[in-house]
Design an enzyme around this catalytic site. Structure first.
Site, PDB file in Angstrom:
ATOM      1  N   HIS A 170      40.659  43.752  33.838  1.00 46.40           N
ATOM      2  CA  HIS A 170      39.465  44.495  33.445  1.00 46.40           C
ATOM      3  C   HIS A 170      38.982  45.391  34.591  1.00 46.40           C
ATOM      4  O   HIS A 170      37.786  45.495  34.875  1.00 46.40           O
ATOM      5  CB  HIS A 170      38.360  43.505  33.011  1.00 46.40           C
ATOM      6  CG  HIS A 170      37.309  44.109  32.118  1.00 46.40           C
ATOM      7  ND1 HIS A 170      36.196  44.742  32.613  1.00 46.40           N
ATOM      8  CD2 HIS A 170      37.186  44.181  30.779  1.00 46.40           C
ATOM      9  CE1 HIS A 170      35.441  45.156  31.615  1.00 46.40           C
ATOM     10  NE2 HIS A 170      36.024  44.828  30.486  1.00 46.40           N
ATOM     11  N   HIS A 183      33.498  38.891  23.063  1.00 43.59           N
ATOM     12  CA  HIS A 183      32.199  39.510  22.769  1.00 43.59           C
ATOM     13  C   HIS A 183      32.435  40.841  22.075  1.00 43.59           C
ATOM     14  O   HIS A 183      33.585  41.286  21.947  1.00 43.59           O
ATOM     15  CB  HIS A 183      31.353  39.662  24.036  1.00 43.59           C
ATOM     16  CG  HIS A 183      31.907  40.613  25.058  1.00 43.59           C
ATOM     17  ND1 HIS A 183      33.130  40.426  25.658  1.00 43.59           N
ATOM     18  CD2 HIS A 183      31.392  41.754  25.598  1.00 43.59           C
ATOM     19  CE1 HIS A 183      33.347  41.404  26.520  1.00 43.59           C
ATOM     20  NE2 HIS A 183      32.314  42.230  26.499  1.00 43.59           N
ATOM     21  N   HIS A 186      26.896  37.805  30.441  1.00 40.50           N
ATOM     22  CA  HIS A 186      27.167  39.222  30.241  1.00 40.50           C
ATOM     23  C   HIS A 186      25.950  39.894  29.614  1.00 40.50           C
ATOM     24  O   HIS A 186      24.961  39.238  29.310  1.00 40.50           O
ATOM     25  CB  HIS A 186      28.417  39.342  29.356  1.00 40.50           C
ATOM     26  CG  HIS A 186      29.063  40.690  29.402  1.00 40.50           C
ATOM     27  ND1 HIS A 186      29.201  41.422  30.548  1.00 40.50           N
ATOM     28  CD2 HIS A 186      29.658  41.441  28.422  1.00 40.50           C
ATOM     29  CE1 HIS A 186      29.818  42.562  30.271  1.00 40.50           C
ATOM     30  NE2 HIS A 186      30.095  42.598  28.991  1.00 40.50           N
ATOM     31  N   ASP A 202      35.448  47.719  24.046  1.00 40.14           N
ATOM     32  CA  ASP A 202      36.764  47.574  24.697  1.00 40.14           C
ATOM     33  C   ASP A 202      37.418  46.228  24.392  1.00 40.14           C
ATOM     34  O   ASP A 202      38.550  45.982  24.793  1.00 40.14           O
ATOM     35  CB  ASP A 202      36.663  47.804  26.216  1.00 40.14           C
ATOM     36  CG  ASP A 202      35.643  46.921  26.900  1.00 40.14           C
ATOM     37  OD1 ASP A 202      34.606  46.608  26.272  1.00 40.14           O
ATOM     38  OD2 ASP A 202      35.868  46.534  28.067  1.00 40.14           O
ATOM     39  N   HIS A 203      36.706  45.359  23.649  1.00 42.55           N
ATOM     40  CA  HIS A 203      37.272  44.050  23.292  1.00 42.55           C
ATOM     41  C   HIS A 203      37.525  43.896  21.793  1.00 42.55           C
ATOM     42  O   HIS A 203      38.141  42.925  21.380  1.00 42.55           O
ATOM     43  CB  HIS A 203      36.350  42.925  23.791  1.00 42.55           C
ATOM     44  CG  HIS A 203      36.226  42.943  25.285  1.00 42.55           C
ATOM     45  ND1 HIS A 203      36.878  42.051  26.101  1.00 42.55           N
ATOM     46  CD2 HIS A 203      35.563  43.792  26.106  1.00 42.55           C
ATOM     47  CE1 HIS A 203      36.613  42.332  27.371  1.00 42.55           C
ATOM     48  NE2 HIS A 203      35.816  43.390  27.394  1.00 42.55           N
ATOM     49  N   ASP A 214      33.870  39.311  29.477  1.00 41.54           N
ATOM     50  CA  ASP A 214      33.334  39.887  30.699  1.00 41.54           C
ATOM     51  C   ASP A 214      32.176  39.006  31.170  1.00 41.54           C
ATOM     52  O   ASP A 214      31.445  38.473  30.348  1.00 41.54           O
ATOM     53  CB  ASP A 214      32.781  41.283  30.427  1.00 41.54           C
ATOM     54  CG  ASP A 214      33.837  42.246  29.866  1.00 41.54           C
ATOM     55  OD1 ASP A 214      35.027  41.884  29.834  1.00 41.54           O
ATOM     56  OD2 ASP A 214      33.456  43.338  29.426  1.00 41.54           O
ATOM     57  N   HIS A 267      31.607  44.029  22.695  1.00 44.15           N
ATOM     58  CA  HIS A 267      31.721  45.356  23.311  1.00 44.15           C
ATOM     59  C   HIS A 267      33.018  46.015  22.836  1.00 44.15           C
ATOM     60  O   HIS A 267      34.036  45.343  22.622  1.00 44.15           O
ATOM     61  CB  HIS A 267      31.720  45.254  24.844  1.00 44.15           C
ATOM     62  CG  HIS A 267      30.325  45.204  25.415  1.00 44.15           C
ATOM     63  ND1 HIS A 267      30.011  44.548  26.586  1.00 44.15           N
ATOM     64  CD2 HIS A 267      29.160  45.739  24.966  1.00 44.15           C
ATOM     65  CE1 HIS A 267      28.718  44.678  26.829  1.00 44.15           C
ATOM     66  NE2 HIS A 267      28.177  45.387  25.859  1.00 44.15           N
TER      67      HIS A 267
HETATM   68 ZN    ZN Z   1      34.897  44.757  28.759  1.00 44.79          ZN
HETATM   69 ZN    ZN Z   2      31.577  43.698  27.942  1.00 37.71          ZN
END
Ligand code: ZN
Ligand code: ZN
Length: 279
Positions: free
Chosen positions: A237, A29, A109, A33-34, A179, A31
């Site tokens: 995570h 996805h 998510h 942090d990915h 996530d 976000h």
């Molecule tokens: Zn994440």
């Molecule tokens: Zn996320």
């Protein structure tokens, strides 16, 4: 590679993994942090002379982001990048070749997100080596036997495949879920997987926060592993609020025994170490 957070390039360098080896990237996805490591990684590939195609699967929007970054920075990427958009609403087979098939499936998510399941396939039958000399088998006959065929000799004699071969080794599978908040459907998507990575951002004391933020606790991840009859569970995570991660193991073990922390640099083999259940 699955997901590409900010520190990915440094981790690859630290663990001496060449980015030239990466042909396929799966993004769960969008976000930060990915995905925020991806523009830098692509830029480094380009600077280092990559010419080989790179294929990326992700939910809608990643291609636009990457294009925009390279447009405003005046960079030209000299290799082909193929983007595939994942349908985050339903499970789909997204890749299939002689060795592996890869499926995406919906996670639960705050934004559209997908998990991935990798299933080894197509292992050939193993020929019983004593039979090669006994029947004086040619290379072509050995090949045919590996593909499951019976062998017919010019005099009309036939030896059946099961007399000269052993079954192929069992096929391994791995699934990645990050996530997501706890969702029973995920257990169905990853049923009987040998190795399951499942996010566990929080511990049980922040269960409500986990629900609110569409994340999971260690117990949630362990319950999914248990329901899915996974062979082994890897947790990851973790929220940065936790210095000591031992609570993730102890809380998960209340529901599922074979669990480890997926920490940077750790290597895990995908082992076939459990019996499959029919559901
Ligand atoms: Zn994440
Ligand atoms: Zn996320």
């Amino acid at each position: 590679m699955i997901d590409c957070g900010e520190g990915t390039q440094f981790r690859l360098q630290h663990f001496k993994i060449s980015h030239f080896k990466i042909e396929y990237i799966f993004i769960s996805h969008l976000h930060g942090d990915h995905i925020l490591g991806l523009p830098g990684l692509i830029n480094s590939m380009n600077i280092n002379g990559r010419r080989k195609k790179l294929t990326i699967w992700s939910p809608l929007g990643l291609e636009e982001m990457i294009d925009k970054i390279f447009e405003v920075s005046g960079s030209h990427i000299d290799f082909e990048i193929v983007f595939h958009i994942i349908n985050t609403e339903k499970p789909e087979k997204i890749f299939d070749d002689n060795h592996i098939e890869i499926h995406s499936f919906p996670l639960d998510h705050r934004m559209p997100a997908s998990g991935f399941k990798f299933i080894e396939k197509g292992r050939l039958r193993n020929i019983d080596s004593s039979m090669i000399s006994q029947y004086n088998l040619s290379i072509n006959q050995i090949k045919a036997a590996k593909f499951g065929n019976d062998i017919e000799f010019p005099d009309g004699t036939v030896i059946t495949n099961k007399d000269i071969t052993l079954p192929p080794k069992k096929l391994r599978s791995y699934a990645y879920c990050s996530d997501t908040k706890y969702n029973d459907n995920i257990a169905n998507y990853v049923r009987n997987v040998d190795l399951l990575y499942h996010e566990s951002t929080y511990l049980d004391h922040l269960k409500d926060k986990a629900r609110e933020r569409f994340h999971s606790t260690a117990s949630d991840a362990a319950l999914i592993a248990k329901k899915a009859n996974a062979g082994k569970l890897l947790l990851g995570h973790f929220s940065s609020r936790y210095g000591d991660l031992s609570g993730f193991i102890s809380e998960a073990k209340q529901h599922f025994e074979n669990v480890e922390l997926g920490l940077d640099g750790n290597k895990f083999s995908v082992n076939i170490n459990h019996d499959e259940n029919e559901f």
